[in-house]
Motif scaffolding. Structure first.
Motif, short mmCIF file in Angstrom:
data_model
loop_
_atom_site.label_atom_id
_atom_site.label_comp_id
_atom_site.label_asym_id
_atom_site.label_seq_id
_atom_site.Cartn_x
_atom_site.Cartn_y
_atom_site.Cartn_z
N ALA A 306 58.76 17.64 -8.75
CA ALA A 306 57.86 17.98 -9.11
C ALA A 306 58.07 18.74 -10.88
O ALA A 306 57.95 18.79 -11.60
CB ALA A 306 56.63 19.59 -8.37
N PRO A 312 53.35 14.79 -11.87
CA PRO A 312 51.96 16.06 -11.89
C PRO A 312 53.07 17.52 -10.59
O PRO A 312 52.32 17.36 -9.57
CB PRO A 312 50.93 15.02 -10.56
CG PRO A 312 52.18 14.33 -9.95
CD PRO A 312 53.38 13.79 -10.71
N THR A 313 52.79 18.63 -10.70
CA THR A 313 53.85 19.59 -10.84
C THR A 313 52.70 20.26 -9.27
O THR A 313 52.61 21.03 -8.41
CB THR A 313 53.76 20.37 -11.87
OG1 THR A 313 54.97 19.76 -12.94
CG2 THR A 313 54.45 22.23 -11.64
N ALA A 314 51.15 20.33 -9.94
CA ALA A 314 50.79 21.14 -8.65
C ALA A 314 50.62 20.85 -7.75
O ALA A 314 50.69 21.26 -6.68
CB ALA A 314 49.51 21.52 -10.05
N PRO A 315 50.13 18.90 -7.99
CA PRO A 315 49.94 18.75 -6.43
C PRO A 315 50.84 18.66 -5.96
O PRO A 315 50.95 18.68 -4.55
CB PRO A 315 49.61 17.40 -6.68
CG PRO A 315 48.98 17.40 -8.18
CD PRO A 315 49.85 18.46 -8.84
N VAL A 317 53.33 20.57 -5.92
CA VAL A 317 54.21 21.87 -5.71
C VAL A 317 53.20 22.21 -4.23
O VAL A 317 53.38 23.44 -2.59
CB VAL A 317 53.97 23.47 -6.13
CG1 VAL A 317 54.13 25.25 -5.95
CG2 VAL A 317 54.63 23.05 -7.51
N ALA A 318 51.95 21.94 -3.80
CA ALA A 318 50.89 22.38 -2.90
C ALA A 318 51.59 21.45 -1.89
O ALA A 318 50.79 22.08 -0.40
CB ALA A 318 49.75 21.92 -3.37
#
Length: 407
Positions: A306, A312-315, A317-318
């Motif tokens: 990430a 794509p950091t947010a996806p 991290v999820a």
């Protein structure tokens, strides 16, 4: 670059220039002062936490929660802050006078100094709790011996961490891709699991079983089906003073080794000891430790990716969060499977009785939860006992309805 703290210039034939040395020492004072403040806070926090734990119900469990939920996190917090302040690099520079010219060496010593300083913070928080543990468990635990044992363990962990972290840090600073780093993390975890028997031996005082213990351990292993196809040797940990009665297996494949404490052999009869070793055999077969480490890796790899360029950091991290929760659920299933294995060998009631005697030996009230903790890799001891009792009574077969750890 994080560990690049240095002042230019060469070291003369008689050491660093005196003016430069004074500047380096001055730069080291600020993080050292902050470290002393952390030690003071740790001392106060440990004393207050111990006083509170002694007065609560089930104090032995409260002390364990104090260590896991406060002492350890505060040590990690201290490491993070001291890393930001570059304590290790500042102290290294003050001692040596300049960088060695080899990035790996500079990073290793900086990380070792930082981790050791954080370990001292944890040790300072731990020291005031020893007297309370001695009282609530009614054991003859010497403060000096306990502190020395913990210091040895923390120093070993600091060295191992610095050795493991150095390639990762050098790789990040040199621009190695996050995919390569992620593969390195997986390789590192597998290596640590394989080498863990030697790490235990380095951090604790161990010896081969001798005298009557040899025949007894062989007999118990046979009853628990913890034979040579699962482990490659046995070591005894000296715990006569702290009276910790434990048995566990470490290693992977041909490196697996069984560790039992001297108190385990003294405190439990053959029925109890065989049942507890049966649980360990079940954990080996269910790969309980690998499941736990796998949960950490499954969460760490997406997090590392990430922070890569244009990721794509947010996806990611999820994905890491989902992987962690799913991996910890899978780890809890490994513990349940181990209990079921032991129950199939020796009977569910025998295993439940052994777990209750284990709790009694440590002056601990088995804890229970109505809903499993999604962020824990452990199953509460009381829930394990209740589950085994229900299995024996035919009320809730293993993995059947009403089993919150089977869903």
């Amino acid at each position: 670059m994080r560990h690049g703290f240095q002042l230019g210039g060469r070291i003369g034939p008689h050491g660093p220039h005196p003016v430069r040395s004074r500047v380096l020492r001055a730069r080291a004072r600020s993080p050292l002062a902050f470290w002393l403040l952390l030690c003071l806070l740790a001392l106060v926090g440990g004393a207050v936490g111990s006083a509170v734990a002694r007065r609560l119900s089930n104090p032995v469990r409260k002390y364990r929660l104090l260590y896991v939920g406060a002492v350890l996190p505060f040590g990690l917090f201290a490491y993070g802050l001291l890393s930001i302040l570059d304590l290790g690099a500042a102290v290294r520079a003050a001692l040596v006078g300049t960088a060695t010219g080899t990035a790996a060496v500079d990073v290793f010593f900086a990380e070792l100094l930082t981790m050791t300083a954080a370990g001292v913070v944890s040790l300072v928080a731990y020291a005031p709790t020893i007297r309370g543990v001695r009282v609530v468990r009614d054991i003859d635990l010497g403060t000096g011996r306990a502190v020395l044992q913990m210091a040895r363990w923390l120093l070993g962990v600091s060295v191992a961490f610095a050795l493991a972290f150095t390639p990762f840090r050098v790789g990040v600073d040199s621009g190695v891709s996050t995919v390569v780093i992620a593969v390195g993390v997986v390789t590192l975890v597998v290596g640590v699991l394989a080498a863990s028997p030697w790490l235990v031996a380095a951090l604790r005082s161990t010896e081969r079983p001798v005298g009557d213990d040899v025949a007894r351990i062989d007999r118990l292993r046979e009853r628990a089906e913890l034979r040579d196809d699962l482990i490659r040797g046995v070591r005894v940990l000296d715990t006569d003073e702290e009276e910790t009665a434990n048995a566990f297996v470490r290693g992977l494949g041909p490196t697996r080794r069984l560790f039992v404490t001297s108190t385990f052999l003294d405190a439990f009869d053959d029925e109890t000891a065989a049942a507890l070793l049966g649980v360990q055999a079940g954990r080996v077969r269910s790969r309980a430790l690998a499941r736990r480490m796998g949960a950490v890796v499954a969460a760490a790899v997406p997090l590392l990716v990430a922070f890569g360029a244009e990721a794509p950091t947010a996806p990611l991290v999820a994905v890491a969060g989902v992987a962690l929760v799913g991996g910890l659920w899978y780890a809890r299933r490994g513990i349940v499977a181990a209990d079921d294995h032991a129950a199939g060998l020796l009977g569910a009631d025998a295993v439940a009785d052994a777990l209750e005697r284990y709790a009694d030996c440590h002056a601990m009230e088995p804890s229970r939860r109505r809903v499993p903790n999604p962020l824990s890799a452990n199953v509460p001891l009381g829930d394990r006992i209740d589950r085994l009792r229900a299995r024996s009574d035919g009320r809730a077969p293993a993995g059947g309805d009403g089993d919150p750890y089977a869903n």
